[in-house]
Design a protein around this motif. Structure first.
Motif, PDB file in Angstrom:
ATOM      1  N   LYS A   1     -27.413 -25.936  13.107  1.00 34.39           N
ATOM      2  CA  LYS A   1     -26.288 -26.400  13.930  1.00 34.39           C
ATOM      3  C   LYS A   1     -26.804 -27.260  15.088  1.00 34.39           C
ATOM      4  O   LYS A   1     -26.245 -28.313  15.394  1.00 34.39           O
ATOM      5  N   PHE A   2     -27.902 -26.822  15.707  1.00 32.27           N
ATOM      6  CA  PHE A   2     -28.500 -27.583  16.802  1.00 32.27           C
ATOM      7  C   PHE A   2     -28.921 -28.978  16.324  1.00 32.27           C
ATOM      8  O   PHE A   2     -28.637 -29.990  16.970  1.00 32.27           O
TER       9      PHE A   2
ATOM     10  N   ASP B   1     -28.316 -21.288  13.351  1.00 33.94           N
ATOM     11  CA  ASP B   1     -28.313 -21.789  14.732  1.00 33.94           C
ATOM     12  C   ASP B   1     -29.178 -23.035  14.869  1.00 33.94           C
ATOM     13  O   ASP B   1     -28.808 -23.998  15.555  1.00 33.94           O
TER      14      ASP B   1
ATOM     15  N   GLU C   1     -27.808 -30.562  13.687  1.00 30.23           N
ATOM     16  CA  GLU C   1     -26.588 -31.291  13.333  1.00 30.23           C
ATOM     17  C   GLU C   1     -25.945 -31.892  14.587  1.00 30.23           C
ATOM     18  O   GLU C   1     -25.494 -33.033  14.571  1.00 30.23           O
ATOM     19  N   ASP C   2     -25.950 -31.125  15.683  1.00 32.48           N
ATOM     20  CA  ASP C   2     -25.414 -31.640  16.947  1.00 32.48           C
ATOM     21  C   ASP C   2     -26.214 -32.847  17.430  1.00 32.48           C
ATOM     22  O   ASP C   2     -25.641 -33.829  17.914  1.00 32.48           O
ATOM     23  N   ILE C   3     -27.524 -32.778  17.300  1.00 30.48           N
ATOM     24  CA  ILE C   3     -28.372 -33.914  17.683  1.00 30.48           C
ATOM     25  C   ILE C   3     -28.044 -35.114  16.802  1.00 30.48           C
ATOM     26  O   ILE C   3     -27.889 -36.237  17.286  1.00 30.48           O
ATOM     27  N   LYS C   4     -27.934 -34.851  15.508  1.00 28.55           N
ATOM     28  CA  LYS C   4     -27.659 -35.924  14.554  1.00 28.55           C
ATOM     29  C   LYS C   4     -26.343 -36.630  14.877  1.00 28.55           C
ATOM     30  O   LYS C   4     -26.231 -37.852  14.768  1.00 28.55           O
ATOM     31  N   CYS C   5     -25.350 -35.864  15.323  1.00 31.04           N
ATOM     32  CA  CYS C   5     -24.024 -36.431  15.588  1.00 31.04           C
ATOM     33  C   CYS C   5     -23.876 -37.027  16.982  1.00 31.04           C
ATOM     34  O   CYS C   5     -22.899 -37.708  17.268  1.00 31.04           O
ATOM     35  N   ASN C   6     -24.842 -36.796  17.844  1.00 33.06           N
ATOM     36  CA  ASN C   6     -24.771 -37.301  19.211  1.00 33.06           C
ATOM     37  C   ASN C   6     -25.346 -38.719  19.250  1.00 33.06           C
ATOM     38  O   ASN C   6     -26.548 -38.923  19.124  1.00 33.06           O
ATOM     39  N   SER C   7     -24.476 -39.689  19.468  1.00 25.29           N
ATOM     40  CA  SER C   7     -24.911 -41.097  19.449  1.00 25.29           C
ATOM     41  C   SER C   7     -25.751 -41.473  20.670  1.00 25.29           C
ATOM     42  O   SER C   7     -26.390 -42.523  20.671  1.00 25.29           O
TER      43      SER C   7
END
Length: 96
Positions: free
Chosen positions: A13-14, A10, A16-22
């Motif tokens: 994933k969190f 979890d 990774e979401d930050i990393k992918c959010n431009s």
């Protein structure tokens, strides 16, 4: 303050979401370092913990009541181990 546990997956994933959010400014090196650190964090296997608690309860029961009937299963230390196993298995939710 409660002691809550979260899964490594979890957290990863969190991040990774930050990393992918431009829209979120970030330092990728720092994010990768954090992810490496999290992956190395120790964890425990819930099934193994439950199994060990149940074994301990069974060992105590069979040691103290080897010849006795079912009525002793509702008493004593053995029940505490079995109850602990139920609580761990349920994720900390104790059904009374």
């Amino acid at each position: 303050m409660s002691d809550e546990y979260i899964k490594k997956e979890d957290i990863l994933k969190f991040i990774e979401d930050i990393k992918c959010n431009s829209d979120i400014p970030k330092n990728y090196g720092t994010l990768l370092d954090i992810m490496r650190y999290i992956r190395k964090m120790p964890t425990y296997d819930v099934d193994k913990v439950v199994e060990k608690l149940e074994q301990e309860g069974n060992n105590i029961f069979s040691t103290h009541f080897p010849e006795e009937g079912q009525e002793f299963m509702d008493n004593g230390i053995a029940k505490g181990f079995w109850r602990s196993a139920e609580i761990v298995r349920s994720g900390g939710v104790a059904d009374d």
